[in-house]
Design an enzyme around this catalytic site. Structure first.
Site, PDB file in Angstrom:
ATOM      1  N   PRO A   1       0.792  -1.227   0.000  1.00 49.17           N
ATOM      2  CA  PRO A   1       0.000   0.000   0.000  1.00 49.17           C
ATOM      3  C   PRO A   1       0.827   1.281   0.000  1.00 49.17           C
ATOM      4  O   PRO A   1       1.827   1.387   0.718  1.00 49.17           O
ATOM      5  CB  PRO A   1      -0.804  -0.093   1.304  1.00 49.17           C
ATOM      6  CG  PRO A   1      -0.885  -1.545   1.596  1.00 49.17           C
ATOM      7  CD  PRO A   1       0.364  -2.171   1.027  1.00 49.17           C
ATOM      8  N   ASN A   2       0.372   2.220  -0.810  1.00 49.77           N
ATOM      9  CA  ASN A   2       0.909   3.590  -0.896  1.00 49.77           C
ATOM     10  C   ASN A   2       2.242   3.710  -1.617  1.00 49.77           C
ATOM     11  O   ASN A   2       2.721   4.822  -1.844  1.00 49.77           O
ATOM     12  CB  ASN A   2       1.011   4.249   0.494  1.00 49.77           C
ATOM     13  CG  ASN A   2      -0.346   4.361   1.153  1.00 49.77           C
ATOM     14  OD1 ASN A   2      -1.255   4.939   0.566  1.00 49.77           O
ATOM     15  ND2 ASN A   2      -0.518   3.784   2.319  1.00 49.77           N
TER      16      ASN A   2
ATOM     17  N   ARG B   1       5.023  11.168  -2.146  1.00 56.07           N
ATOM     18  CA  ARG B   1       4.633  10.881  -0.771  1.00 56.07           C
ATOM     19  C   ARG B   1       5.808  11.138   0.173  1.00 56.07           C
ATOM     20  O   ARG B   1       6.848  10.487   0.053  1.00 56.07           O
ATOM     21  CB  ARG B   1       4.273   9.396  -0.738  1.00 56.07           C
ATOM     22  CG  ARG B   1       4.082   8.818   0.611  1.00 56.07           C
ATOM     23  CD  ARG B   1       4.107   7.292   0.539  1.00 56.07           C
ATOM     24  NE  ARG B   1       3.755   6.745   1.815  1.00 56.07           N
ATOM     25  CZ  ARG B   1       4.057   5.521   2.213  1.00 56.07           C
ATOM     26  NH1 ARG B   1       4.698   4.696   1.409  1.00 56.07           N
ATOM     27  NH2 ARG B   1       3.695   5.108   3.392  1.00 56.07           N
TER      28      ARG B   1
ATOM     29  N   TYR C   1      10.925   9.250   1.992  1.00 55.00           N
ATOM     30  CA  TYR C   1      11.050   8.188   0.979  1.00 55.00           C
ATOM     31  C   TYR C   1      11.826   8.600  -0.263  1.00 55.00           C
ATOM     32  O   TYR C   1      12.017   7.792  -1.163  1.00 55.00           O
ATOM     33  CB  TYR C   1       9.647   7.710   0.573  1.00 55.00           C
ATOM     34  CG  TYR C   1       8.896   7.088   1.733  1.00 55.00           C
ATOM     35  CD1 TYR C   1       9.346   5.904   2.304  1.00 55.00           C
ATOM     36  CD2 TYR C   1       7.753   7.689   2.264  1.00 55.00           C
ATOM     37  CE1 TYR C   1       8.682   5.340   3.381  1.00 55.00           C
ATOM     38  CE2 TYR C   1       7.078   7.130   3.338  1.00 55.00           C
ATOM     39  CZ  TYR C   1       7.544   5.954   3.887  1.00 55.00           C
ATOM     40  OH  TYR C   1       6.886   5.394   4.943  1.00 55.00           O
TER      41      TYR C   1
ATOM     42  N   ASN D   1       8.207  -5.401  -0.375  1.00 53.75           N
ATOM     43  CA  ASN D   1       8.047  -4.250   0.521  1.00 53.75           C
ATOM     44  C   ASN D   1       6.562  -4.176   0.853  1.00 53.75           C
ATOM     45  O   ASN D   1       5.768  -3.675   0.051  1.00 53.75           O
ATOM     46  CB  ASN D   1       8.526  -2.946  -0.128  1.00 53.75           C
ATOM     47  CG  ASN D   1       8.428  -1.767   0.838  1.00 53.75           C
ATOM     48  OD1 ASN D   1       7.762  -1.857   1.862  1.00 53.75           O
ATOM     49  ND2 ASN D   1       9.085  -0.664   0.503  1.00 53.75           N
TER      50      ASN D   1
ATOM     51  N   ALA E   1       2.878  -0.487   5.033  1.00 51.40           N
ATOM     52  CA  ALA E   1       2.394  -0.543   6.418  1.00 51.40           C
ATOM     53  C   ALA E   1       1.923  -1.944   6.825  1.00 51.40           C
ATOM     54  O   ALA E   1       1.884  -2.262   8.028  1.00 51.40           O
ATOM     55  CB  ALA E   1       1.270   0.467   6.615  1.00 51.40           C
TER      56      ALA E   1
ATOM     57  N   GLU F   1      12.713  -9.035   2.426  1.00 52.04           N
ATOM     58  CA  GLU F   1      11.881  -7.869   2.754  1.00 52.04           C
ATOM     59  C   GLU F   1      12.728  -6.607   2.636  1.00 52.04           C
ATOM     60  O   GLU F   1      13.864  -6.559   3.130  1.00 52.04           O
ATOM     61  CB  GLU F   1      11.346  -8.031   4.187  1.00 52.04           C
ATOM     62  CG  GLU F   1      10.440  -6.891   4.629  1.00 52.04           C
ATOM     63  CD  GLU F   1       9.765  -7.201   5.959  1.00 52.04           C
ATOM     64  OE1 GLU F   1       9.185  -8.306   6.122  1.00 52.04           O
ATOM     65  OE2 GLU F   1       9.815  -6.333   6.848  1.00 52.04           O
TER      66      GLU F   1
ATOM     67  N   HIS G   1      12.697  -2.248   2.891  1.00 50.76           N
ATOM     68  CA  HIS G   1      12.070  -0.962   3.220  1.00 50.76           C
ATOM     69  C   HIS G   1      12.978   0.160   2.761  1.00 50.76           C
ATOM     70  O   HIS G   1      14.202   0.117   3.007  1.00 50.76           O
ATOM     71  CB  HIS G   1      11.837  -0.843   4.734  1.00 50.76           C
ATOM     72  CG  HIS G   1      10.971  -1.941   5.248  1.00 50.76           C
ATOM     73  ND1 HIS G   1       9.616  -1.961   5.039  1.00 50.76           N
ATOM     74  CD2 HIS G   1      11.282  -3.093   5.892  1.00 50.76           C
ATOM     75  CE1 HIS G   1       9.121  -3.073   5.556  1.00 50.76           C
ATOM     76  NE2 HIS G   1      10.106  -3.774   6.077  1.00 50.76           N
TER      77      HIS G   1
ATOM     78  N   ARG H   1      12.199   5.349  13.140  1.00 48.25           N
ATOM     79  CA  ARG H   1      10.969   6.124  12.982  1.00 48.25           C
ATOM     80  C   ARG H   1      10.032   5.885  14.167  1.00 48.25           C
ATOM     81  O   ARG H   1      10.495   5.575  15.262  1.00 48.25           O
ATOM     82  CB  ARG H   1      10.337   5.753  11.635  1.00 48.25           C
ATOM     83  CG  ARG H   1      11.304   6.025  10.458  1.00 48.25           C
ATOM     84  CD  ARG H   1      10.680   5.732   9.123  1.00 48.25           C
ATOM     85  NE  ARG H   1       9.484   6.541   8.907  1.00 48.25           N
ATOM     86  CZ  ARG H   1       8.576   6.286   7.958  1.00 48.25           C
ATOM     87  NH1 ARG H   1       8.736   5.252   7.142  1.00 48.25           N
ATOM     88  NH2 ARG H   1       7.523   7.053   7.823  1.00 48.25           N
TER      89      ARG H   1
HETATM   90  C1  DQA Z   1       8.016   1.298   4.226  1.00 49.92           C
HETATM   91  C2  DQA Z   1       7.987   1.557   5.734  1.00 49.92           C
HETATM   92  C3  DQA Z   1       6.584   1.338   6.306  1.00 49.92           C
HETATM   93  O1  DQA Z   1       6.580   1.606   7.695  1.00 49.92           O
HETATM   94  C4  DQA Z   1       5.599   2.269   5.635  1.00 49.92           C
HETATM   95  O2  DQA Z   1       4.291   2.018   6.113  1.00 49.92           O
HETATM   96  C5  DQA Z   1       5.650   2.185   4.149  1.00 49.92           C
HETATM   97  C6  DQA Z   1       6.953   2.100   3.505  1.00 49.92           C
HETATM   98  C7  DQA Z   1       9.366   1.664   3.597  1.00 49.92           C
HETATM   99  O3  DQA Z   1       9.616   1.262   2.457  1.00 49.92           O
HETATM  100  O4  DQA Z   1      10.177   2.362   4.235  1.00 49.92           O
HETATM  101  O5  DQA Z   1       4.633   2.292   3.475  1.00 49.92           O
HETATM  102  O6  DQA Z   1       7.779  -0.086   4.004  1.00 49.92           O
END
Ligand code: DQA
Length: 143
Positions: A8-9, A16, A21, A73, A76, A97, A99, A106
């Site tokens: 998501p996102n 964003r 990011y 990835n 959230a 995984e 990020h 954070r």
């Molecule tokens: C994330 C870190 C997560 O906490 C966050 O919700 C994301 C992006 C990252 O790539 O740093 O959506 O996975």
């Protein structure tokens, strides 16, 4: 063939919270994934979804679709998706995984990944390069 899944996102990358990011857009990230894949001699398929169930289904089907590993990835979902944890555990392919941000630097809720225990390992905080290192690892592991 390696599958890269974005949760998501992550489609909003570049727009964003760029201070967290970075300014690389999602489309630019996908171009980089493709060119890193060709340097490594592997084809990379990149998919993004804002829906947990869609990600679960992609994880479930990756082996039968012919992939040899996955970069994930979960966005959230990292922090609360037991469904994704179970999906990773229920299939045989290695998963790395990734990020973009350092989840340990954070908010407190981000410093726990519920999905990580089912993965080969986690790369966090190295920006887009994290995906490159994950691809390199999966190629070395499964090559
Ligand atoms: C994330 C870190 C997560 O906490 C966050 O919700 C994301 C992006 C990252 O790539 O740093 O959506 O996975």
């Amino acid at each position: 063939m390696i599958l890269v899944l974005h949760g998501p996102n992550l489609n909003l990358l570049g727009r964003r919270e760029p201070e967290v990011y970075g300014t690389l857009t999602f489309e630019e990230l996908e171009e980089r994934l493709e060119s890193w894949g060709s340097e490594l001699g592997v084809s990379v398929v990149s998919r993004q979804s804002n829906h947990e169930g869609q990600l679960v289904e992609w994880v479930q089907r990756a082996e039968e679709e012919g992939f040899r590993g996955m970069v994930l990835n979960p966005g959230a979902l990292t922090h609360y998706s037991y469904a994704l944890l179970d999906a990773i555990r229920a299939q045989p392919l290695p998963v790395v995984e990734v990020h973009l941000s350092n989840i340990y630097a954070r908010e407190a809720f981000r410093s726990r990944s519920v999905t990580a225990p089912a993965t080969a390992g986690v790369i966090t905080g190295l920006g887009a390069l994290g995906y490159k290192y994950a691809l390199e690892y999966l190629v070395a592991l499964t090559g």
